[in-house]
Design a protein around this motif. Structure first.
Motif, PDB file in Angstrom:
ATOM      1  N   LEU A  83      -6.724 -81.736-118.797  1.00 41.27           N
ATOM      2  CA  LEU A  83      -5.880 -82.915-118.665  1.00 41.27           C
ATOM      3  C   LEU A  83      -5.172 -83.003-117.317  1.00 41.27           C
ATOM      4  O   LEU A  83      -5.072 -84.092-116.757  1.00 41.27           O
ATOM      5  N   PRO A  84      -4.694 -81.880-116.738  1.00 47.35           N
ATOM      6  CA  PRO A  84      -4.058 -82.013-115.418  1.00 47.35           C
ATOM      7  C   PRO A  84      -4.990 -82.649-114.379  1.00 47.35           C
ATOM      8  O   PRO A  84      -4.575 -83.528-113.621  1.00 47.35           O
ATOM      9  N   GLU A  85      -6.255 -82.230-114.364  1.00 46.76           N
ATOM     10  CA  GLU A  85      -7.212 -82.788-113.402  1.00 46.76           C
ATOM     11  C   GLU A  85      -7.433 -84.283-113.656  1.00 46.76           C
ATOM     12  O   GLU A  85      -7.477 -85.077-112.708  1.00 46.76           O
ATOM     13  N   PRO A  94      -6.764 -94.714-109.457  1.00 45.02           N
ATOM     14  CA  PRO A  94      -6.939 -95.422-110.727  1.00 45.02           C
ATOM     15  C   PRO A  94      -8.141 -96.365-110.710  1.00 45.02           C
ATOM     16  O   PRO A  94      -8.581 -96.827-111.756  1.00 45.02           O
ATOM     17  N   TRP A  95      -8.683 -96.621-109.555  1.00 47.47           N
ATOM     18  CA  TRP A  95      -9.843 -97.501-109.375  1.00 47.47           C
ATOM     19  C   TRP A  95     -11.163 -96.752-109.508  1.00 47.47           C
ATOM     20  O   TRP A  95     -12.223 -97.302-109.226  1.00 47.47           O
ATOM     21  N   TRP A  96     -11.162 -95.522-109.988  1.00 49.06           N
ATOM     22  CA  TRP A  96     -12.374 -94.696-109.994  1.00 49.06           C
ATOM     23  C   TRP A  96     -13.550 -95.362-110.693  1.00 49.06           C
ATOM     24  O   TRP A  96     -14.688 -95.194-110.287  1.00 49.06           O
ATOM     25  N   ARG A  97     -13.310 -96.162-111.739  1.00 47.22           N
ATOM     26  CA  ARG A  97     -14.416 -96.807-112.457  1.00 47.22           C
ATOM     27  C   ARG A  97     -15.103 -97.875-111.611  1.00 47.22           C
ATOM     28  O   ARG A  97     -16.237 -98.253-111.899  1.00 47.22           O
ATOM     29  N   PRO A 139      -7.028 -88.730-102.481  1.00 44.00           N
ATOM     30  CA  PRO A 139      -7.951 -89.525-103.309  1.00 44.00           C
ATOM     31  C   PRO A 139      -9.422 -89.206-103.055  1.00 44.00           C
ATOM     32  O   PRO A 139     -10.213 -89.138-103.994  1.00 44.00           O
ATOM     33  N   ALA A 140      -9.797 -88.989-101.797  1.00 51.42           N
ATOM     34  CA  ALA A 140     -11.195 -88.673-101.482  1.00 51.42           C
ATOM     35  C   ALA A 140     -11.612 -87.362-102.148  1.00 51.42           C
ATOM     36  O   ALA A 140     -12.731 -87.252-102.672  1.00 51.42           O
ATOM     37  N   ASP A 141     -10.721 -86.367-102.149  1.00 54.88           N
ATOM     38  CA  ASP A 141     -11.026 -85.091-102.801  1.00 54.88           C
ATOM     39  C   ASP A 141     -11.151 -85.265-104.310  1.00 54.88           C
ATOM     40  O   ASP A 141     -12.030 -84.678-104.945  1.00 54.88           O
ATOM     41  N   ALA A 142     -10.267 -86.057-104.898  1.00 59.40           N
ATOM     42  CA  ALA A 142     -10.320 -86.294-106.346  1.00 59.40           C
ATOM     43  C   ALA A 142     -11.612 -86.998-106.737  1.00 59.40           C
ATOM     44  O   ALA A 142     -12.235 -86.655-107.743  1.00 59.40           O
ATOM     45  N   LEU A 143     -12.031 -87.977-105.940  1.00 56.76           N
ATOM     46  CA  LEU A 143     -13.275 -88.698-106.240  1.00 56.76           C
ATOM     47  C   LEU A 143     -14.503 -87.812-106.019  1.00 56.76           C
ATOM     48  O   LEU A 143     -15.473 -87.890-106.780  1.00 56.76           O
TER      49      LEU A 143
END
Length: 174
Positions: A83-85, A94-97, A139-143
């Protein structure tokens, strides 16, 4: 240690950010279709989005379990380990989709669109992260991590529509 689910429920500002723009609501954990994991591992609805998608914990355990997202159109992807990730992803991207190519340029363009609609997005995001005790990635790392999870690790997390025995399509492809 307090669970993150409890923290989201108790931290109203964080819950509001996760509900929108994160499109993640703990009270929407029931998926509209009868599904299971092809591996036979446990599947537990965690949260949902406004378009009928569902986030599922996979396997046994607590909030550290892998999380699969299934949309309402028959697509699914492993989106996080724990869940943390997942919450970090929802806070910073939040726009990942809406990402198709997972490039920095695409993410910056989507971020700009969100900021036009919500000029206080970064401030709200930062307050939510502090309230939940989460450090935020780039954000780039998360994506990049999301894409890696969905494409590589996600092969072991195939969601199946029980009545017909058909697997969901991968939401994120190599």
């Amino acid at each position: 240690m307090e669970s993150l689910i409890t923290a989201v429920r108790e931290q109203h500002e964080a819950a509001r950010f996760l509900a929108w723009p994160g499109d993640f609501e703990l009270d929407r954990g029931d998926h509209v279709e009868d599904v299971h994991l092809a591996s036979g591992a446990a599947l537990e609805g965690l949260a949902g989005d406004g378009a009928g998608g569902t986030y599922f914990f996979c396997g046994d355990g607590g909030e550290e379990r892998p999380i699969l997202y299934a949309d309402s159109e028959g697509g699914a992807a492993l989106v996080a380990i724990g869940l943390p990730e997942l919450l970090r992803l929802l806070l910073v991207a939040p726009w990942w989709r809406d990402c198709r190519d997972f490039t920095d340029e695409e993410s910056r363009g989507l971020a700009t669109e969100y900021l036009e609609d919500m000029p206080d997005l970064a401030a709200r995001r930062d307050r939510a992260a502090v309230a939940l005790g989460l450090d935020l990635p780039d954000p780039a790392d998360a994506l990049a991590r999301l894409r890696e999870m969905a494409v590589r690790a996600g092969e072991g997390f195939v969601l199946v529509f029980k009545p017909e025995g058909h697997p969901y399509e991968p939401l994120i492809r190599n």
